[in-house]
Design a protein around this motif. Structure first.
Motif, mmCIF file in Angstrom:
data_model
loop_
_atom_site.group_PDB
_atom_site.id
_atom_site.type_symbol
_atom_site.label_atom_id
_atom_site.label_comp_id
_atom_site.label_asym_id
_atom_site.label_seq_id
_atom_site.Cartn_x
_atom_site.Cartn_y
_atom_site.Cartn_z
ATOM 1 N N GLU A 716 0.428 -0.983 0.142
ATOM 2 C CA GLU A 716 -0.065 0.340 0.221
ATOM 3 C C GLU A 716 0.620 1.123 0.052
ATOM 4 N N ASP A 717 0.393 2.747 -0.825
ATOM 5 C CA ASP A 717 0.406 3.950 0.042
ATOM 6 C C ASP A 717 0.467 4.632 0.626
ATOM 7 N N ARG A 718 1.301 4.920 1.427
ATOM 8 C CA ARG A 718 1.805 5.918 2.496
ATOM 9 C C ARG A 718 1.898 7.570 2.223
ATOM 10 N N GLU A 719 0.465 7.505 3.702
ATOM 11 C CA GLU A 719 0.511 9.419 3.476
ATOM 12 C C GLU A 719 1.257 9.930 3.945
ATOM 13 N N PRO A 720 1.891 10.925 3.662
ATOM 14 C CA PRO A 720 2.380 12.375 2.783
ATOM 15 C C PRO A 720 3.204 11.338 1.199
ATOM 16 N N SER A 721 3.713 10.250 2.016
ATOM 17 C CA SER A 721 4.777 9.559 1.201
ATOM 18 C C SER A 721 5.758 8.050 2.017
ATOM 19 N N GLY A 722 5.981 7.080 0.630
ATOM 20 C CA GLY A 722 6.638 5.807 1.533
ATOM 21 C C GLY A 722 5.702 4.719 1.067
ATOM 22 N N ALA A 723 5.389 3.966 1.622
ATOM 23 C CA ALA A 723 5.393 2.643 1.496
ATOM 24 C C ALA A 723 5.166 1.928 2.430
ATOM 25 N N ARG A 724 3.763 1.000 2.797
ATOM 26 C CA ARG A 724 2.779 0.560 3.883
ATOM 27 C C ARG A 724 2.783 -1.550 3.449
ATOM 28 N N VAL A 725 4.159 -2.431 3.624
ATOM 29 C CA VAL A 725 3.812 -3.362 4.278
ATOM 30 C C VAL A 725 3.101 -4.167 4.848
ATOM 31 N N LYS A 726 2.342 -5.022 4.141
ATOM 32 C CA LYS A 726 1.145 -5.488 5.717
ATOM 33 C C LYS A 726 1.684 -7.612 5.277
ATOM 34 N N LEU A 727 1.852 -7.766 6.364
ATOM 35 C CA LEU A 727 2.159 -9.494 6.199
ATOM 36 C C LEU A 727 0.535 -9.812 7.363
ATOM 37 N N LEU A 728 0.087 -10.867 6.706
ATOM 38 C CA LEU A 728 -1.708 -11.148 7.219
ATOM 39 C C LEU A 728 -1.762 -12.155 7.322
ATOM 40 N N PHE A 729 -2.217 -12.995 9.166
ATOM 41 C CA PHE A 729 -1.801 -14.010 8.763
ATOM 42 C C PHE A 729 -3.247 -15.109 9.817
ATOM 43 N N ALA A 730 -3.824 -16.003 9.161
ATOM 44 C CA ALA A 730 -4.564 -16.160 9.553
ATOM 45 C C ALA A 730 -5.133 -16.651 10.831
ATOM 46 N N ARG A 731 -5.627 -16.952 12.010
ATOM 47 C CA ARG A 731 -5.332 -16.856 13.591
ATOM 48 C C ARG A 731 -5.791 -17.998 13.117
ATOM 49 N N ASP A 732 -4.182 -18.941 14.449
ATOM 50 C CA ASP A 732 -5.437 -20.559 13.837
ATOM 51 C C ASP A 732 -6.491 -20.600 15.044
ATOM 52 N N ALA A 733 -6.840 -21.433 14.597
ATOM 53 C CA ALA A 733 -8.014 -22.239 15.756
ATOM 54 C C ALA A 733 -7.827 -22.877 16.878
ATOM 55 N N ARG A 734 -6.451 -23.706 17.501
ATOM 56 C CA ARG A 734 -5.969 -24.690 17.798
ATOM 57 C C ARG A 734 -5.548 -23.488 19.113
ATOM 58 N N ALA A 735 -5.487 -23.681 20.289
ATOM 59 C CA ALA A 735 -5.139 -23.020 21.871
ATOM 60 C C ALA A 735 -3.761 -23.069 21.854
ATOM 61 N N PHE A 736 -2.805 -22.777 21.412
ATOM 62 C CA PHE A 736 -1.825 -22.790 22.358
ATOM 63 C C PHE A 736 -1.029 -22.670 23.666
ATOM 64 N N PRO A 737 -0.175 -23.256 23.947
ATOM 65 C CA PRO A 737 0.299 -22.738 25.595
ATOM 66 C C PRO A 737 0.785 -21.371 26.058
ATOM 67 N N ARG A 738 0.838 -20.888 26.758
ATOM 68 C CA ARG A 738 1.107 -19.602 27.048
ATOM 69 C C ARG A 738 2.546 -19.150 26.650
ATOM 70 N N LEU A 739 2.916 -18.753 25.753
ATOM 71 C CA LEU A 739 4.469 -18.409 25.021
ATOM 72 C C LEU A 739 4.986 -17.259 26.305
ATOM 73 N N ASP A 740 6.082 -16.703 26.538
ATOM 74 C CA ASP A 740 7.373 -16.122 27.539
ATOM 75 C C ASP A 740 8.292 -15.735 26.394
ATOM 76 N N ALA A 741 8.223 -14.162 26.408
ATOM 77 C CA ALA A 741 8.883 -13.684 25.878
ATOM 78 C C ALA A 741 10.374 -14.047 26.111
ATOM 79 N N PRO A 742 11.563 -13.885 24.904
ATOM 80 C CA PRO A 742 13.224 -14.136 24.847
ATOM 81 C C PRO A 742 13.370 -13.191 26.235
#
Length: 755
Positions: A716-742
């Protein structure tokens, strides 16, 4: 058969409605005549006013019954008239004629009676009587007004005299009462006093007993303090009073009064009472006139209703047979072949015509059933065809011989980005100008199928459609066109990717083998002969370094070719998307301090079922593209590599992770040179780049990774200049265990290096 239906059939057999109508039509004029005789006190009623009210009730009851019958029949006649049935106009004319003949005499008698009564009332209320009463009231009011004006002048004169002698009276307050008494006597005032602003009486004359027992109102004191001479009149105690401020005294007011002749006030009151009674009687005159007019209108309405009911009855007897026959004929002409008319017991011309009409419609109805069955089968086939067109993924548009749209399917609207249902009747060349040339070719050569690839430009992308146009011919003349088209954008992109992947494998195989000997030979030449060369030693060293450096560049390029050609299958497992993206950003922030990085991550881990190495590689590629876009913009602006004048920051990159509920979004924004306006839909294809030194594999690899993760890549175009790139992931239906940050930046670096 239900009871109401039985009652209706019985009423129809004995002619109940006709008998009720005739009975009411005869009773209504008789009741009206009796009412008129009672009003005029004629025999047999004479001077018995009590008989008028019951007769009026009887008139009203008969009128309501007749009105209900007339309204019922008029509604039926009007409905027939609205449907245009024959005989309805004749019924209306007969009703109008009977009504006119009966109503004209009634209206004439009512008008003359009303005028006679009005002239009699007018003689009771002449202008002379009205003038005499009005003038009498005016004379009495003038007498009281004259006293008010006189006491106003006396009060002002006394106030001026007291103000003039204020200095003397203030020093000798014992003289105020005698002076006040003398002034009141000189002016014929019966009472006088001096009060303060609270209404307390300070000084009064010897006869001012009445004033002493009454409080002066606050409103009167307020008005007097504003300089007004307040006049107060009271008809009950028969006197007039005045209140005026004494300007030369501190907060004091002069309060004077004079009695009025009691007989004059009594005559004034009687005159007003007589005038009020006269006005009341004059108001009742209109009520008498209205009552008399209502009675005559009621009687006239009785005659009118009786006449209308009789007219409707006879009109129906004359016009109903013709009306039924013509109505049935119009129903047949409209397609209702089940219409029949009653033949009747009589053996006359109308009965013969009715029987012939019924035989004709019976034959037509039999033929119609056969045609309806044939049309039903055709409609079923047409609906089946429309259902098939709606369900196919290809776009299909039916055109007439002039190229106007008449039958699109939903897929066609989706592929063209236009609601074709709203464009029915418009030219295809106006709705989709890209297909105009192909339509012209199909019109010139209708015997051949016209086929071509067409580019359809959208908001942020361009679609490639494979369009086929076939002409429909009847007796060697074109009767229409059928346009079919498919979206082959992804197909062409997949073909190009497959071809480039094969080329990449060949390049990686053919080029990578000789690179290592070339690099080793150049390095050995530099080590062995650099010390022996005495002349142009720097040139030798520069040439060998150039060979080694370019061999390394070619090696990296070949590695990218090989990586694209042999993209590994993702190993999916629960990961923290925030940790993956943050690890990729940390390395780029360290490597490029001239770029300002801003991160917007949720405070909690964001679970995602993915391959952490591949997703990290995708983020790194996008961030690298953003950095190169900022450097390209800076180069175009002519700034030095150290940054813009007065600033060490070349640009800004914003990396965000958004947990949007249904989707997980990783967005990278930059203020670089932005996306190209032309050909941006091919930026994700291999070897398509806008930079001179780019390989064109970065976004292609990112798109491949997103496809492997069932995700989506958007530019996508970004206003007033530049670009915007998006990565769209579908949310997984399975429940994951709680993840801790590194726990440490080292873990972040490990994730990023894995990419």
């Amino acid at each position: 058969m239900s009871l109401p239906r039985q009652v209706r059939n019985w009423a129809g057999r004995i002619g109940l409605w006709r008998k009720i109508t005739i009975t009411l039509a005869v009773a209504a004029p008789a009741s009206g005549i009796a009412t008129y005789l009672a009003l005029t006190k004629s025999p047999p009623f004479g001077a018995h006013p009590d008989a008028v009210l019951p007769l009026l009730y009887l008139d009203l009851s008969l009128l309501l019954l007749l009105a209900a019958l007339v309204l019922k029949r008029l509604v039926e006649v009007w409905a027939e008239r609205r449907r245009g049935l024959a005989g309805s106009r004749l019924q209306i004319r007969l009703v109008a004629l009977f009504s006119l003949i009966a109503v004209l005499p009634t209206i004439i008698v009512a008008v003359f009676s009303y005028l006679f009564f009005s002239f009699g009332i007018e003689s009771w209320f002449s202008d002379k009587v009205r003038t005499a009463i009005t003038e009498s009231v005016a004379v009495a009011d003038a007498y009281v007004k004259e006293h008010q004006q006189a006491i106003r002048a006396d009060a002002l004169a006394m106030a001026n005299n007291l103000n003039h002698n204020a200095s003397v009276l203030s020093l000798n307050p014992q003289y105020i009462a005698p002076v006040l008494t003398m002034q009141a006597a000189m002016r014929g005032l019966t009472e006088a006093a001096i009060v303060d602003s609270r209404g307390h009486m300070l000084v009064r004359t010897g006869l001012a007993f009445a004033l002493g027992f009454e409080d002066v109102s606050k409103d009167a004191i307020r008005r007097a303090s504003e300089g007004e001479v307040v006049i107060m009149t009271d008809d009950q105690d028969q006197r007039v009073r005045a209140l005026v401020r004494l300007d030369q005294f501190s907060d004091l007011y002069l309060y004077v009064g004079r009695f009025i002749e009691a007989k004059v006030l009594k005559h004034r009151q009687e005159t007003r009472l007589a005038a009020a009674q006269y006005e009341q009687l004059e108001g009742q005159r209109s009520g008498f006139q209205i009552t008399f007019a209502v009675i005559f209108i009621l009687v006239a309405m009785l005659f009118l209703a009786a006449a209308v009911s009789i007219g409707i009855h006879f009109a129906a007897q004359l016009a109903n047979p013709i009306s039924r026959l013509v109505t049935a004929t119009e129903q047949v002409s409209a397609g209702d072949l089940a219409a029949r008319v009653p033949e009747g017991p009589k053996d006359d011309e109308l009965a013969s015509l009715s029987r012939a009409f019924n035989r004709m419609t019976n034959q037509l109805q039999t033929q119609q059933r056969e045609l309806i069955e044939a049309n039903r089968q055709l409609d079923e086939r047409r609906r089946f065809t429309e259902t098939v067109l709606t369900g196919v993924s290809a776009g299909v548009i039916g055109l007439d011989r002039n190229g106007r749209i008449n039958l699109p399917n939903r897929s066609a609207s989706a592929l063209l980005g236009v609601d074709l249902d709203q464009s029915i009747g418009e030219d295809l060349a106006e709705v989709a100008p890209e297909m105009a040339a192909l339509l012209d070719e199909a019109a010139r050569r209708p015997e051949r199928l016209a086929q071509a690839q067409v580019q359809i430009a959208g908001n942020n992308s361009t679609r490639t459609l494979l369009v086929r146009i076939a002409a429909e011919q009847h007796n060697r003349e074109v009767s229409g066109f059928v346009v079919t088209f498919d979206d082959i954008t992804e197909l062409l992109s997949a073909q190009r990717k497959a071809a480039w992947a094969d080329i990449a494998r060949r390049i990686a195989h053919e080029i990578k083998n000789p690179l290592t000997p070339i690099q080793l030979a150049a390095e050995r030449l530099r080590r062995k002969y650099l010390k022996e060369i005495r002349r142009d030693r720097e040139v030798f060293e520069s040439c060998t370094d150039t060979i080694v450096r370019h061999v390394e560049d070619i090696g990296r390029m070949v590695d990218e070719f090989s990586s694209f050609a042999r993209m590994p299958a993702p190993v999916l497992k629960p990961e923290d998307l925030v940790a993956i993206v943050e690890g990729a950003v940390v390395l780029q922030r360290t490597a490029h301090p001239e770029i300002a990085f801003e991160t917007r991550f949720p405070a909690h881990p964001v679970p995602l079922h993915c391959d952490a190495r591949l997703v990290g590689q995708a983020v790194v590629n996008i961030v690298k593209n953003a950095i190169e876009s900022i450097e390209a913009r800076t180069a175009e602006e002519g700034t030095a590599a150290s940054g813009r004048p007065g600033s060490k920051i070349l640009g800004r990159i914003v990396v965000a992770v958004d947990d949007a509920g249904g989707q997980l979004v990783v967005s990278v924004e930059d203020d670089g040179k932005g996306l190209p306006q032309q050909g941006r839909e091919r930026l994700t294809e291999p070897y398509v780049t806008t930079r001179a030194k780019g390989t064109g594999l970065g976004l292609a690899i990112v798109k491949k990774i997103m496809e492997d993760h069932q995700g989506e890549l958007t530019l996508e175009d970004r206003e007033p200049s530049g670009a915007r790139v998006k990565l769209l992931f579908a949310r997984d239906a399975r429940a994951f265990p709680r993840l801790d940050a590194p726990d440490s930046p080292a873990e972040l670096s490990t994730i990023a290096h894995g990419a």
